[in-house]
Design an enzyme around this catalytic site. Structure first.
Site, short mmCIF file in Angstrom:
data_model
loop_
_atom_site.label_atom_id
_atom_site.label_comp_id
_atom_site.label_asym_id
_atom_site.label_seq_id
_atom_site.Cartn_x
_atom_site.Cartn_y
_atom_site.Cartn_z
N SER A 22 14.12 -16.33 -8.21
CA SER A 22 14.30 -17.64 -8.85
C SER A 22 15.54 -17.64 -9.75
CB SER A 22 13.07 -17.97 -9.71
OG SER A 22 11.94 -18.12 -8.90
N ARG A 26 19.36 -19.72 -9.38
CA ARG A 26 19.87 -20.58 -10.46
C ARG A 26 21.20 -20.06 -10.99
NH1 ARG A 26 14.52 -21.08 -9.72
NH2 ARG A 26 13.40 -22.92 -10.47
N ARG A 122 8.12 -27.67 5.76
CA ARG A 122 7.60 -27.69 4.38
C ARG A 122 7.82 -29.07 3.76
NH1 ARG A 122 8.92 -22.31 1.25
NH2 ARG A 122 7.38 -23.25 -0.14
N GLN A 169 9.94 -26.08 -8.62
CA GLN A 169 11.03 -26.54 -7.75
C GLN A 169 11.25 -28.03 -7.93
OE1 GLN A 169 10.03 -25.21 -3.81
NE2 GLN A 169 10.51 -23.07 -4.28
N ASP A 315 2.98 -17.06 -6.65
CA ASP A 315 3.53 -16.29 -5.52
C ASP A 315 2.80 -14.96 -5.31
OD1 ASP A 315 5.37 -18.23 -4.95
OD2 ASP A 315 7.00 -17.29 -6.07
N ARG A 387 5.69 -12.24 1.90
CA ARG A 387 4.72 -11.73 0.94
C ARG A 387 3.41 -11.30 1.62
NH1 ARG A 387 7.68 -12.54 -3.52
NH2 ARG A 387 8.63 -14.58 -3.86
C1 S3P Z 1 10.07 -21.27 -7.34
C2 S3P Z 1 8.97 -22.06 -7.59
C3 S3P Z 1 7.69 -21.88 -6.90
C4 S3P Z 1 7.60 -20.54 -6.18
C5 S3P Z 1 8.85 -20.22 -5.44
C6 S3P Z 1 10.05 -20.16 -6.37
C7 S3P Z 1 11.31 -21.53 -8.09
O1 S3P Z 1 7.54 -22.91 -5.93
O2 S3P Z 1 6.50 -20.53 -5.31
O3 S3P Z 1 8.73 -18.95 -4.79
O4 S3P Z 1 12.22 -20.68 -8.09
O5 S3P Z 1 11.41 -22.61 -8.73
P1 S3P Z 1 6.83 -24.31 -6.28
O6 S3P Z 1 7.70 -25.05 -7.20
O7 S3P Z 1 6.71 -25.00 -4.95
O8 S3P Z 1 5.50 -23.95 -6.88
#
Ligand code: S3P
Length: 435
Positions: A22, A26, A122, A169, A315, A387
């Site tokens: 993550s 960013r 998705r 997200q 996750d 995973r």
């Molecule tokens: C993430 C947010 C999560 C997570 C993903 C990474 C992120 O998803 O499952 O692996 O980096 O913002 P969701 O926002 O769909 O929960």
């Protein structure tokens, strides 16, 4: 590519897991939009973060590396991105697609976002709809699936939005659009989710107001380049935490892991089940808390997973289900319907795999019930989900016969070098090309 994992073994030694996925995404995004040169260390050289990097390169950003986790980004400023000459292919990465949807809604050029077979199924309406309320023009395919076709608009305007699902997200997509919008963009979450966007915006000198679950940004500001040290990914560490807990005589230390409180649900859940986890050597890097995590074997017992911990471990459930299969009694999960729309339907994929091993389980729409006990090996379908592959690799430690884990290539999306690291730590894992 598949994994063949013999039963037995114990996990020992020190492990440095790869950089946080993550935070790596960013770092590329904000470094690209900043004025000046941003240097990143500990960058995750996994396919998902590389998808984000390639997307920014395709929009004219000069990015050096990655070389041993180092990346140098020559920022182009908030208005410096250029129109890509082809659709941006984001591979398996939902984070890249959803965050870019927010950012690209506010640009002066059109863009199209595509991905692999999993990403193309998705849900994207969760970002397209609220961005539409801000004035964005995003066209999705049927059922709200990608491709996302984004057309330029003259100006976005800020909105006040209550997130219907706890999703970092979606929150981040809206905040990114909010950087360009007229007025303020206010997002309220139903529960705390990972706050790396908020923290990193502040590290780049952008004001973000956070009051409990309410986050506010004002459009029209600028980002100043900075230096980013990416901590180890607790989501990758989670597999070794579970492995060391369930395999007798294990003792491992995971060094330099990010322990942002919006990500530590795995530690809390495993401790509630009886795990022996010590978090030590606390420090900070680029606004994120970091520590070493020592895990020793222990006996687990089943629990009902507290609802408030679900988004903080979202996750980690494939790994947690393996812990549950090794615990005495039942483990129950509710409130985790989001697992059905991850890289695979993680409730069903895990339920099917656990059943192959002879672990009694009952999936339901928003969770699962798992009856712990002894189990055997078998052939596991990962549905291309990284995973799931890593979780079942750890399950082999206590199985009575070998596991064959199919379709493991996507482990490289988040944990390049997993099989080598697993072997070095004590797993009896072999990589094969065909079965
Ligand atoms: C993430 C947010 C999560 C997570 C993903 C990474 C992120 O998803 O499952 O692996 O980096 O913002 P969701 O926002 O769909 O929960």
């Amino acid at each position: 590519m598949h994994y063949q994992v013999e039963p037995g073994g114990r996990l020992t030694g020190q492990i440095q897991v790869p950089g946080d996925k993550s935070i790596s995404h960013r770092a590329i995004m904000f470094g690209s939009l900043a004025q000046g040169v941003t240097r990143v260390q500990g960058f995750l050289e996994g396919e998902d973060a590389l998808s984000t990097m390639n997307a920014f390169r395709a929009m004219g950003v000069r990015i050096e590396g990655p070389k041993s986790g180092q990346v140098v980004i020559h920022g182009v400023g908030m208005r410096g991105l250029k129109a890509p000459s082809a659709p941006l292919d984001l591979g398996n990465s939902g984070t890249s697609m959803r965050l870019l949807a927010g950012l690209l809604s506010a640009q002066t050029f059109p863009a199209s976002l595509v991905g692999d077979g999993s990403l193309m199924r998705r849900p994207m309406l969760r970002v397209a709809e609220p961005l539409g309320l801000m004035g964005a023009r995003i066209h999705t395919a049927e059922k709200g699936y990608p491709p996302l076709d984004i057309s330029p608009v003259s100006r976005l305007h800020g909105i006040e939005y209550e997130l219907p699902v706890a999703s970092a997200q979606v929150k981040s997509a809206l905040l990114l659009a909010g950087l360009y919008a007229q007025g303020q963009t206010v997002v309220t979450e139903p529960a705390m989710t990972r706050d790396h966007t908020e923290r990193m915006l502040q590290a780049f000198g952008y004001a973000v107001e956070v009051a409990g679950l309410r986050i506010c940004v004002r459009g029209g500001g600028a980002l100043q380049s900075c230096q980013i040290d990416v901590p180890g990914d607790i989501s990758s560490a989670a597999f070794f935490m579970v492995g060391a807990t369930i395999a007798k005589d294990s003792d491992i230390t995971l060094t330099g892991v990010g322990i942002n409180p919006s990500r530590t649900g795995i530690i809390d859940i495993l401790r509630l089940m009886g795990a022996d986890i010590v978090v030590q050597n606390h420090r900070h890097s680029t606004g994120e808390p970091v520590a070493d995590i020592r895990v020793r074997s222990s006996r687990l017992h089943g629990i009902r997973i507290p609802l408030h911990l679900v988004p903080l471990a979202i996750d980690e459930f494939p790994a947690i289900f393996v812990a549950a299969a090794n615990a005495s009694g039942q483990t129950e999960l509710y409130g985790a319907a989001e697992l059905r729309v991850k890289e695979s339907d993680r409730i069903q994929t895990m339920a099917d795999g656990l059943s192959v091993l002879g672990v009694i389980n009952q999936p339901r729409s928003d969770g699962i019930l798992i009856e712990g006990g002894t189990y055997h090996g078998g052939s596991i379908l990962t549905r291309g989900d990284h995973r799931i592959a890593m979780a079942f690799s750890m399950a082999a430690l206590t199985a009575t016969t070998p596991l064959t884990i199919l379709d493991c290539a996507n482990v490289a999306t988040s944990f390049p070098g997993f099989s080598e690291q697993a072997r070095l730590s004590g797993l009896r894992l072999r990589v094969g090309d065909s079965v």
